[in-house]
Design a protein around this motif. Structure first.
Motif, short mmCIF file in Angstrom:
data_model
loop_
_atom_site.label_atom_id
_atom_site.label_comp_id
_atom_site.label_asym_id
_atom_site.label_seq_id
_atom_site.Cartn_x
_atom_site.Cartn_y
_atom_site.Cartn_z
N VAL A 1 0.86 -1.19 0.00
CA VAL A 1 0.00 0.00 0.00
C VAL A 1 0.89 1.24 0.00
N THR A 2 0.62 2.14 -0.94
CA THR A 2 1.44 3.35 -1.05
C THR A 2 0.54 4.59 -1.07
N ALA A 3 1.12 5.71 -0.65
CA ALA A 3 0.37 6.97 -0.66
C ALA A 3 0.18 7.46 -2.10
N SER A 4 1.28 7.57 -2.85
CA SER A 4 1.22 8.02 -4.24
C SER A 4 2.46 7.55 -4.97
N LEU A 5 2.27 7.01 -6.15
CA LEU A 5 3.40 6.51 -6.95
C LEU A 5 4.30 7.64 -7.44
N ASP A 6 3.85 8.88 -7.28
CA ASP A 6 4.64 10.04 -7.70
C ASP A 6 5.69 10.44 -6.68
N THR A 7 5.78 9.74 -5.56
CA THR A 7 6.79 10.07 -4.56
C THR A 7 7.94 9.08 -4.65
N PRO A 8 9.15 9.51 -4.33
CA PRO A 8 10.31 8.59 -4.42
C PRO A 8 10.14 7.34 -3.56
N ILE A 9 9.57 7.48 -2.39
CA ILE A 9 9.41 6.32 -1.50
C ILE A 9 8.46 5.29 -2.12
N CYS A 10 7.33 5.74 -2.60
CA CYS A 10 6.35 4.83 -3.20
C CYS A 10 6.87 4.23 -4.50
N TYR A 11 7.59 5.03 -5.26
CA TYR A 11 8.21 4.56 -6.50
C TYR A 11 9.14 3.39 -6.18
N MET A 12 10.02 3.59 -5.20
CA MET A 12 10.99 2.54 -4.83
C MET A 12 10.27 1.30 -4.28
N GLN A 13 9.26 1.51 -3.45
CA GLN A 13 8.54 0.38 -2.88
C GLN A 13 7.87 -0.44 -3.98
N THR A 14 7.25 0.22 -4.92
CA THR A 14 6.55 -0.49 -6.00
C THR A 14 7.54 -1.21 -6.91
N ARG A 15 8.65 -0.59 -7.23
CA ARG A 15 9.67 -1.25 -8.05
C ARG A 15 10.23 -2.48 -7.35
N LYS A 16 10.47 -2.38 -6.04
CA LYS A 16 11.00 -3.51 -5.27
C LYS A 16 10.00 -4.66 -5.24
N PHE A 17 8.74 -4.36 -5.03
CA PHE A 17 7.72 -5.41 -5.02
C PHE A 17 7.59 -6.04 -6.41
N ASN A 18 7.74 -5.25 -7.45
CA ASN A 18 7.70 -5.79 -8.81
C ASN A 18 8.85 -6.78 -9.03
N GLN A 19 10.04 -6.45 -8.54
CA GLN A 19 11.18 -7.36 -8.66
C GLN A 19 10.93 -8.66 -7.89
N GLU A 20 10.42 -8.54 -6.69
CA GLU A 20 10.15 -9.72 -5.87
C GLU A 20 9.06 -10.60 -6.47
N ALA B 1 -1.94 5.06 4.03
CA ALA B 1 -0.69 4.93 4.78
C ALA B 1 0.14 3.80 4.18
N HIS B 2 1.46 4.01 4.13
CA HIS B 2 2.36 2.94 3.67
C HIS B 2 2.15 1.73 4.56
N SER B 3 1.90 0.61 3.93
CA SER B 3 1.68 -0.61 4.70
C SER B 3 1.80 -1.82 3.79
N VAL B 4 1.87 -2.98 4.43
CA VAL B 4 1.93 -4.26 3.71
C VAL B 4 1.03 -5.24 4.43
N PHE B 5 0.26 -5.98 3.64
CA PHE B 5 -0.61 -7.02 4.16
C PHE B 5 -0.31 -8.31 3.41
N VAL B 6 -0.20 -9.42 4.14
CA VAL B 6 -0.06 -10.73 3.51
C VAL B 6 -1.28 -11.53 3.92
N ILE B 7 -1.97 -12.05 2.91
CA ILE B 7 -3.22 -12.77 3.11
C ILE B 7 -3.06 -14.15 2.49
N ASP B 8 -3.41 -15.20 3.23
CA ASP B 8 -3.20 -16.55 2.71
C ASP B 8 -4.29 -16.97 1.73
#
Length: 174
Positions: free
Chosen positions: A58-77, A136-143
């Motif tokens: 979960v990201t606030a906005s993809l236009d911010t450096p933090i959200c950009y990096m988080q989304t790119r990292k999750f894409n790699q994973e 809010a920046h967050s992560v949820f894992v759901i089985d």
């Protein structure tokens, strides 16, 4: 109109407390359904991923450096996961902006979705920031059975997320 619970002292922006709106989830809870939009304005729901492990970044906005990096990292994973798992990024950005972001950033392994229209995800998962109508920046894992297994809400919106705990947890489930 449904009234959602408000919680304080969980997230700050540059040290200033903000109010989170919505349900407070805990590991072991049944994951609530939600309705978000994809880049083609198609409604997507949690149940569309039935039987799979869901990792929701979960990201606030993809236009911010933090959200950009988080989304790119999750894409790699996401490229390293089996077909039993799916990674989603949910933001309040408009679906058109999300599509443009994915195209220019090379994000193609995760599903990037907008909560802008309904704030359904933000309210259901308790991460809607009342003062800004951002998530809010967050992560949820759901089985596979739609049970919440892992939750992390980043306490400061302007801080980077450390991915290791969430990815370790996902790899144990997958």
């Amino acid at each position: 109109m449904k009234v959602y619970r408000e919680r304080k002292d969980i997230v700050t922006i540059r040290g200033n407390p903000v109010t989170l709106v919505g349900s407070e989830l805990k590991p072991g809870d049944k994951a609530p359904d939600f309705t978000v939009l994809d880049g083609d304005l198609k409604e997507i729901r949690l149940r569309d991923f039935a039987g799979r492990i869901k990792v929701i970044s979960v990201t606030a906005s993809l236009d911010t450096p933090i959200c950009y990096m988080q989304t790119r990292k999750f894409n790699q994973e996401a490229a390293q996961l089996s077909d039993t798992a799916v990674m989603l990024t949910i933001t309040m950005d408009l679906p058109f902006a999300i599509s443009l972001f994915c195209m220019t950033a090379g994000v193609d392994k995760i599903k990037t979705l907008s909560d802008h229209k309904y704030a359904s995800f933000g309210n259901a998962y308790g991460v809607l920031i009342k003062e800004l109508r951002l998530l809010a920046h967050s992560v949820f894992v759901i089985d596979e059975d739609d049970t919440v297994r892992y939750i992390e809400i980043i306490p400061e919106l302007t801080h980077y997320y450390t991915y290791d705990k969430a990815f370790h947890y996902v790899k144990k489930l997958a």
